[in-house]
Design a protein around this motif. Structure first.
Motif, PDB file in Angstrom:
ATOM      1  N   ASP A 239       3.909 -11.955  -3.678  1.00 39.75           N
ATOM      2  CA  ASP A 239       4.994 -12.888  -3.425  1.00 39.75           C
ATOM      3  C   ASP A 239       6.231 -12.107  -3.008  1.00 39.75           C
ATOM      4  O   ASP A 239       6.190 -10.892  -2.838  1.00 39.75           O
ATOM      5  CB  ASP A 239       5.260 -13.730  -4.682  1.00 39.75           C
ATOM      6  CG  ASP A 239       5.855 -15.095  -4.367  1.00 39.75           C
ATOM      7  OD1 ASP A 239       6.281 -15.316  -3.214  1.00 39.75           O
ATOM      8  OD2 ASP A 239       5.898 -15.937  -5.278  1.00 39.75           O
ATOM      9  N   GLY A 240       7.354 -12.811  -2.860  1.00 43.26           N
ATOM     10  CA  GLY A 240       8.579 -12.184  -2.420  1.00 43.26           C
ATOM     11  C   GLY A 240       8.502 -11.786  -0.959  1.00 43.26           C
ATOM     12  O   GLY A 240       7.567 -12.127  -0.223  1.00 43.26           O
ATOM     13  N   HIS A 241       9.514 -11.058  -0.502  1.00 42.64           N
ATOM     14  CA  HIS A 241       9.543 -10.539   0.865  1.00 42.64           C
ATOM     15  C   HIS A 241       8.743  -9.234   0.879  1.00 42.64           C
ATOM     16  O   HIS A 241       9.292  -8.142   0.703  1.00 42.64           O
ATOM     17  CB  HIS A 241      10.984 -10.317   1.319  1.00 42.64           C
ATOM     18  CG  HIS A 241      11.737 -11.587   1.535  1.00 42.64           C
ATOM     19  ND1 HIS A 241      12.236 -12.352   0.503  1.00 42.64           N
ATOM     20  CD2 HIS A 241      12.070 -12.238   2.674  1.00 42.64           C
ATOM     21  CE1 HIS A 241      12.849 -13.415   0.993  1.00 42.64           C
ATOM     22  NE2 HIS A 241      12.762 -13.380   2.298  1.00 42.64           N
TER      23      HIS A 241
ATOM     24  N   LEU B 227       6.912  -9.382  -6.837  1.00 40.75           N
ATOM     25  CA  LEU B 227       7.718 -10.309  -7.614  1.00 40.75           C
ATOM     26  C   LEU B 227       9.065  -9.694  -7.993  1.00 40.75           C
ATOM     27  O   LEU B 227       9.271  -8.490  -7.873  1.00 40.75           O
ATOM     28  CB  LEU B 227       6.960 -10.773  -8.860  1.00 40.75           C
ATOM     29  CG  LEU B 227       6.027 -11.975  -8.614  1.00 40.75           C
ATOM     30  CD1 LEU B 227       4.800 -11.567  -7.814  1.00 40.75           C
ATOM     31  CD2 LEU B 227       5.594 -12.597  -9.944  1.00 40.75           C
ATOM     32  N   ARG B 228       9.944 -10.530  -8.489  1.00 42.50           N
ATOM     33  CA  ARG B 228      11.316 -10.127  -8.768  1.00 42.50           C
ATOM     34  C   ARG B 228      11.376  -9.000  -9.794  1.00 42.50           C
ATOM     35  O   ARG B 228      10.594  -8.933 -10.739  1.00 42.50           O
ATOM     36  CB  ARG B 228      12.110 -11.331  -9.281  1.00 42.50           C
ATOM     37  CG  ARG B 228      13.608 -11.143  -9.208  1.00 42.50           C
ATOM     38  CD  ARG B 228      14.331 -12.369  -9.754  1.00 42.50           C
ATOM     39  NE  ARG B 228      14.488 -12.275 -11.204  1.00 42.50           N
ATOM     40  CZ  ARG B 228      15.036 -13.227 -11.954  1.00 42.50           C
ATOM     41  NH1 ARG B 228      15.415 -14.364 -11.391  1.00 42.50           N
ATOM     42  NH2 ARG B 228      15.168 -13.057 -13.254  1.00 42.50           N
TER      43      ARG B 228
ATOM     44  N   VAL C 153      18.162 -11.008  -1.046  1.00 39.66           N
ATOM     45  CA  VAL C 153      16.853 -10.747  -0.454  1.00 39.66           C
ATOM     46  C   VAL C 153      16.483  -9.292  -0.715  1.00 39.66           C
ATOM     47  O   VAL C 153      17.154  -8.371  -0.252  1.00 39.66           O
ATOM     48  CB  VAL C 153      16.846 -11.037   1.058  1.00 39.66           C
ATOM     49  CG1 VAL C 153      15.509 -10.644   1.673  1.00 39.66           C
ATOM     50  CG2 VAL C 153      17.147 -12.505   1.316  1.00 39.66           C
ATOM     51  N   THR C 154      15.430  -9.085  -1.473  1.00 38.90           N
ATOM     52  CA  THR C 154      14.919  -7.745  -1.739  1.00 38.90           C
ATOM     53  C   THR C 154      13.468  -7.687  -1.301  1.00 38.90           C
ATOM     54  O   THR C 154      12.787  -8.710  -1.236  1.00 38.90           O
ATOM     55  CB  THR C 154      15.037  -7.399  -3.229  1.00 38.90           C
ATOM     56  OG1 THR C 154      14.270  -8.332  -4.001  1.00 38.90           O
ATOM     57  CG2 THR C 154      16.499  -7.461  -3.680  1.00 38.90           C
TER      58      THR C 154
ATOM     59  N   ALA D  11      12.968  -4.748  -5.204  1.00 35.58           N
ATOM     60  CA  ALA D  11      14.206  -4.038  -5.512  1.00 35.58           C
ATOM     61  C   ALA D  11      15.183  -4.925  -6.270  1.00 35.58           C
ATOM     62  O   ALA D  11      15.002  -6.135  -6.390  1.00 35.58           O
ATOM     63  CB  ALA D  11      14.828  -3.519  -4.221  1.00 35.58           C
ATOM     64  N   THR D  12      16.247  -4.304  -6.773  1.00 32.85           N
ATOM     65  CA  THR D  12      17.241  -5.027  -7.557  1.00 32.85           C
ATOM     66  C   THR D  12      18.373  -5.572  -6.690  1.00 32.85           C
ATOM     67  O   THR D  12      18.758  -6.730  -6.805  1.00 32.85           O
ATOM     68  CB  THR D  12      17.820  -4.115  -8.651  1.00 32.85           C
ATOM     69  OG1 THR D  12      16.795  -3.871  -9.620  1.00 32.85           O
ATOM     70  CG2 THR D  12      19.007  -4.760  -9.339  1.00 32.85           C
ATOM     71  N   GLY D  13      18.953  -4.741  -5.830  1.00 29.14           N
ATOM     72  CA  GLY D  13      20.126  -5.136  -5.064  1.00 29.14           C
ATOM     73  C   GLY D  13      19.781  -5.794  -3.750  1.00 29.14           C
ATOM     74  O   GLY D  13      18.762  -5.484  -3.115  1.00 29.14           O
ATOM     75  N   ASP D  14      20.621  -6.717  -3.300  1.00 29.96           N
ATOM     76  CA  ASP D  14      20.423  -7.409  -2.034  1.00 29.96           C
ATOM     77  C   ASP D  14      20.230  -6.401  -0.902  1.00 29.96           C
ATOM     78  O   ASP D  14      21.037  -5.488  -0.723  1.00 29.96           O
ATOM     79  CB  ASP D  14      21.638  -8.294  -1.759  1.00 29.96           C
ATOM     80  CG  ASP D  14      21.465  -9.177  -0.534  1.00 29.96           C
ATOM     81  OD1 ASP D  14      20.316  -9.420  -0.121  1.00 29.96           O
ATOM     82  OD2 ASP D  14      22.484  -9.623   0.022  1.00 29.96           O
ATOM     83  N   GLY D  15      19.151  -6.550  -0.147  1.00 30.58           N
ATOM     84  CA  GLY D  15      18.838  -5.660   0.957  1.00 30.58           C
ATOM     85  C   GLY D  15      18.037  -4.431   0.576  1.00 30.58           C
ATOM     86  O   GLY D  15      17.618  -3.670   1.451  1.00 30.58           O
ATOM     87  N   GLY D  16      17.809  -4.226  -0.712  1.00 31.07           N
ATOM     88  CA  GLY D  16      17.058  -3.057  -1.158  1.00 31.07           C
ATOM     89  C   GLY D  16      15.563  -3.243  -1.023  1.00 31.07           C
ATOM     90  O   GLY D  16      15.056  -4.335  -0.777  1.00 31.07           O
ATOM     91  N   ALA D  17      14.828  -2.137  -1.211  1.00 31.65           N
ATOM     92  CA  ALA D  17      13.370  -2.200  -1.053  1.00 31.65           C
ATOM     93  C   ALA D  17      12.691  -1.222  -2.002  1.00 31.65           C
ATOM     94  O   ALA D  17      13.199  -0.133  -2.266  1.00 31.65           O
ATOM     95  CB  ALA D  17      12.962  -1.896   0.380  1.00 31.65           C
ATOM     96  N   THR D  18      11.554  -1.625  -2.505  1.00 29.27           N
ATOM     97  CA  THR D  18      10.586  -0.734  -3.138  1.00 29.27           C
ATOM     98  C   THR D  18       9.597  -0.323  -2.049  1.00 29.27           C
ATOM     99  O   THR D  18       9.052  -1.187  -1.362  1.00 29.27           O
ATOM    100  CB  THR D  18       9.864  -1.449  -4.285  1.00 29.27           C
ATOM    101  OG1 THR D  18      10.831  -1.876  -5.250  1.00 29.27           O
ATOM    102  CG2 THR D  18       8.843  -0.542  -4.934  1.00 29.27           C
ATOM    103  N   ILE D  19       9.376   0.971  -1.889  1.00 26.22           N
ATOM    104  CA  ILE D  19       8.620   1.467  -0.737  1.00 26.22           C
ATOM    105  C   ILE D  19       7.441   2.312  -1.207  1.00 26.22           C
ATOM    106  O   ILE D  19       7.602   3.222  -2.033  1.00 26.22           O
ATOM    107  CB  ILE D  19       9.530   2.295   0.188  1.00 26.22           C
ATOM    108  CG1 ILE D  19      10.678   1.430   0.711  1.00 26.22           C
ATOM    109  CG2 ILE D  19       8.724   2.883   1.347  1.00 26.22           C
ATOM    110  CD1 ILE D  19      11.726   2.190   1.482  1.00 26.22           C
ATOM    111  N   ILE D  20       6.270   2.019  -0.689  1.00 26.48           N
ATOM    112  CA  ILE D  20       5.048   2.773  -0.972  1.00 26.48           C
ATOM    113  C   ILE D  20       4.424   3.158   0.361  1.00 26.48           C
ATOM    114  O   ILE D  20       4.270   2.312   1.235  1.00 26.48           O
ATOM    115  CB  ILE D  20       4.067   1.945  -1.817  1.00 26.48           C
ATOM    116  CG1 ILE D  20       4.712   1.569  -3.157  1.00 26.48           C
ATOM    117  CG2 ILE D  20       2.762   2.693  -2.039  1.00 26.48           C
ATOM    118  CD1 ILE D  20       3.878   0.621  -3.996  1.00 26.48           C
TER     119      ILE D  20
END
Length: 256
Positions: free
Chosen positions: A46-48, A65-66, A76-77, A96-105
């Motif tokens: 889910d999520g972006h 997920l969030r 939007v993360t 991610a936590t902040g708007d515009g952030g990303a978790t990257i793998i």
């Protein structure tokens, strides 16, 4: 494409060619799956969240997920995942936590059962996380690192390239590239000899890394003095330059 009739896929999701989506999977509106991804069953994405091609995800994994971070204030993360990754049973990857952030793998990673990758983490390529290993927020893991089972990594720590973290270790500072760290709290024990050999690192480079380890962790020198001696006395191999630069750029300090 093969989609089981019990799967729930939002009409806005983008599904690549030849994907296999098994029973009871749930895919959200802003999800994008690359070609030939396989979701076995009971997977939630889910999520972006965007996955590249040829990823394989096993039952009860939850991706995108969030964040669990209490600093979450909306926005939007994202979660960005490369190609040919394996996510085994019960893995969680948070946005991610902040708007515009990303978790990257990156790509070609093996994330084994019940591992956790928290918000804003950045993982490179060819990483192995053994079962129950966990990364807190903002952790960076470089290429070819290995985390053994139940290893836990504190927020904002870094795990260097081709480093090995022993099972049940508690990592509260950066683990240098090419080294093996173990313990609670984790300490750098020696070079990651097995990992270096498997990666095809030349013996003369391994010998230089052993000398660097002695200067950094056995000589009693301060880190600046040890790094200066490495640069002055050892060959300028790319691996040694990477080790020196990694340590100099550390904000949390090095696991010694």
């Amino acid at each position: 494409m093969s989609i089981h009739p019990t799967a729930i896929i939002h009409p806005g999701a983008r599904i690549g060619r030849d994907c296999v989506i098994g029973p009871y999977c749930v895919i959200g509106e802003h999800v994008e799956l690359g070609d030939r991804c396989r979701l076995h069953s009971h997977v939630v994405i889910d999520g972006h969240t965007r996955l590249g091609c040829d990823n394989e995800i096993y039952p009860f994994a939850s991706i995108g997920l969030r964040t669990q971070d209490l600093k979450w204030q909306g926005g939007v993360t994202r979660v960005e995942i490369g190609d040919r990754n394996t996510f085994r049973e019960g893995v969680t990857v948070h946005s991610a936590t902040g708007d515009g952030g990303a978790t990257i793998i990156g790509s070609d990673n093996h994330i084994l059962a019940y591992c956790h990758i928290a918000h804003d983490c950045v993982l490179g390529n060819h990483i192995i996380m053994s079962s129950y290993a966990g990364l807190a927020g903002h952790v960076h893991v470089e290429d070819q690192a290995v985390l053994a089972g139940y290893a836990a990594v504190h927020q904002f720590c870094r795990i260097g390239r081709l480093a090995m973290v022993g099972g049940c270790s508690k990592v509260v500072q950066d683990v240098p590239p090419f080294m093996l760290a173990d313990g609670n709290p984790a300490e750098t024990v020696t070079i990651n000899k097995v990992g270096l050999e498997r990666a095809g690192i030349a013996e003369e480079v391994q010998a230089a890394l052993r000398q660097a380890h002695k200067l950094l962790f056995r000589s009693g020198l301060s880190l600046p003095n040890a790094l200066a001696r490495i640069e002055a006395e050892l060959p300028p191999y790319p691996e040694l330059r990477h080790l020196v630069n990694f340590i100099r750029s550390s904000s949390r300090g090095i696991s010694r």
